[in-house]
Design a protein around this motif. Structure first.
Motif, mmCIF file in Angstrom:
data_model
loop_
_atom_site.group_PDB
_atom_site.id
_atom_site.type_symbol
_atom_site.label_atom_id
_atom_site.label_comp_id
_atom_site.label_asym_id
_atom_site.label_seq_id
_atom_site.Cartn_x
_atom_site.Cartn_y
_atom_site.Cartn_z
ATOM 1 N N ASP A 129 0.674 -1.841 -0.586
ATOM 2 C CA ASP A 129 0.459 0.387 0.060
ATOM 3 C C ASP A 129 0.180 0.914 -0.248
ATOM 4 N N GLY A 130 2.461 0.772 0.011
ATOM 5 C CA GLY A 130 2.788 1.720 -0.167
ATOM 6 C C GLY A 130 3.861 2.639 1.268
ATOM 7 N N ALA A 131 3.421 2.305 2.959
ATOM 8 C CA ALA A 131 3.887 2.888 3.515
ATOM 9 C C ALA A 131 5.258 2.021 3.822
ATOM 10 N N VAL A 132 5.599 2.853 4.121
ATOM 11 C CA VAL A 132 7.601 3.198 4.369
ATOM 12 C C VAL A 132 7.691 2.014 5.314
ATOM 13 N N THR A 139 10.336 12.729 10.360
ATOM 14 C CA THR A 139 9.064 12.516 9.163
ATOM 15 C C THR A 139 8.111 13.367 10.219
ATOM 16 N N GLY A 140 8.529 13.806 11.503
ATOM 17 C CA GLY A 140 7.419 14.064 12.441
ATOM 18 C C GLY A 140 6.255 12.839 12.680
ATOM 19 N N CYS A 141 6.513 11.371 13.003
ATOM 20 C CA CYS A 141 6.254 10.610 13.242
ATOM 21 C C CYS A 141 6.924 10.110 14.839
ATOM 22 N N PRO A 152 3.915 6.447 6.897
ATOM 23 C CA PRO A 152 2.360 7.047 5.902
ATOM 24 C C PRO A 152 3.540 6.952 4.307
ATOM 25 N N ASP A 153 2.951 6.639 3.139
ATOM 26 C CA ASP A 153 4.062 6.829 1.905
ATOM 27 C C ASP A 153 4.058 8.292 1.895
ATOM 28 N N ASP A 154 3.436 9.678 2.429
ATOM 29 C CA ASP A 154 3.808 10.878 2.339
ATOM 30 C C ASP A 154 5.367 10.860 3.371
ATOM 31 N N LYS A 155 5.687 9.829 4.143
ATOM 32 C CA LYS A 155 6.386 10.539 4.840
ATOM 33 C C LYS A 155 8.143 10.319 3.451
ATOM 34 N N LEU A 156 8.036 9.558 2.940
ATOM 35 C CA LEU A 156 8.904 8.553 2.273
ATOM 36 C C LEU A 156 10.317 9.978 1.776
ATOM 37 N N ILE A 157 9.576 10.301 0.861
ATOM 38 C CA ILE A 157 10.366 12.459 1.158
ATOM 39 C C ILE A 157 10.948 13.404 1.700
ATOM 40 N N GLN A 158 9.975 13.002 2.789
ATOM 41 C CA GLN A 158 10.799 13.804 4.342
ATOM 42 C C GLN A 158 11.334 13.093 4.680
ATOM 43 N N LEU A 159 11.222 11.806 4.731
ATOM 44 C CA LEU A 159 13.011 10.819 5.384
ATOM 45 C C LEU A 159 14.031 11.244 4.901
ATOM 46 N N ILE A 160 13.301 11.599 2.915
ATOM 47 C CA ILE A 160 14.943 11.237 1.927
ATOM 48 C C ILE A 160 15.426 12.551 2.186
ATOM 49 N N VAL A 161 14.555 13.223 2.516
ATOM 50 C CA VAL A 161 15.187 15.437 2.623
ATOM 51 C C VAL A 161 16.115 15.073 4.065
ATOM 52 N N GLY A 162 14.710 14.855 4.419
ATOM 53 C CA GLY A 162 15.614 15.107 6.539
ATOM 54 C C GLY A 162 17.010 14.317 6.465
ATOM 55 N N LEU A 163 17.474 13.406 6.084
ATOM 56 C CA LEU A 163 18.434 13.123 6.166
ATOM 57 C C LEU A 163 19.482 13.014 5.461
#
Length: 78
Positions: free
Chosen positions: A6-9, A28-30, A41-52
């Motif tokens: 379902d796209g979850a990371v 990610t704010g999680c 959630p799938d919308d956190k992948l970009i935040q994870l990559i950019v943040g790290l």
């Protein structure tokens, strides 16, 4: 790191890598889970990559690692 159907990371953060948990939370704010398995959630992948990414780009362990480049160049030189 992998993604679910379902796209979850899905991240399995081993005890040796537990130091990264606050960084994942900040990026990610999680909140950190009670186990080593993070399901974001799938919308956190970009935040994870950019943040790290700044951490990865500036960490000597990553920047100084050859990732097998010497072996590849040796094979190409044959």
């Amino acid at each position: 790191m992998q993604t679910s159907a379902d796209g979850a990371v899905v991240l399995d953060v081993t005890p040796d890598a537990a130091w990264v948990a606050p960084l994942i939370s900040a990026a990610t704010g999680c909140e950190a889970p009670d186990s080593s398995l993070w399901i974001l959630p799938d919308d956190k992948l970009i935040q994870l990559i950019v943040g790290l990414s700044s951490l990865v780009a500036s960490t000597l362990l990553v920047v100084g690692h050859d990732f097998g480049l010497r072996r590849r160049s040796m094979r190409q030189g044959r």
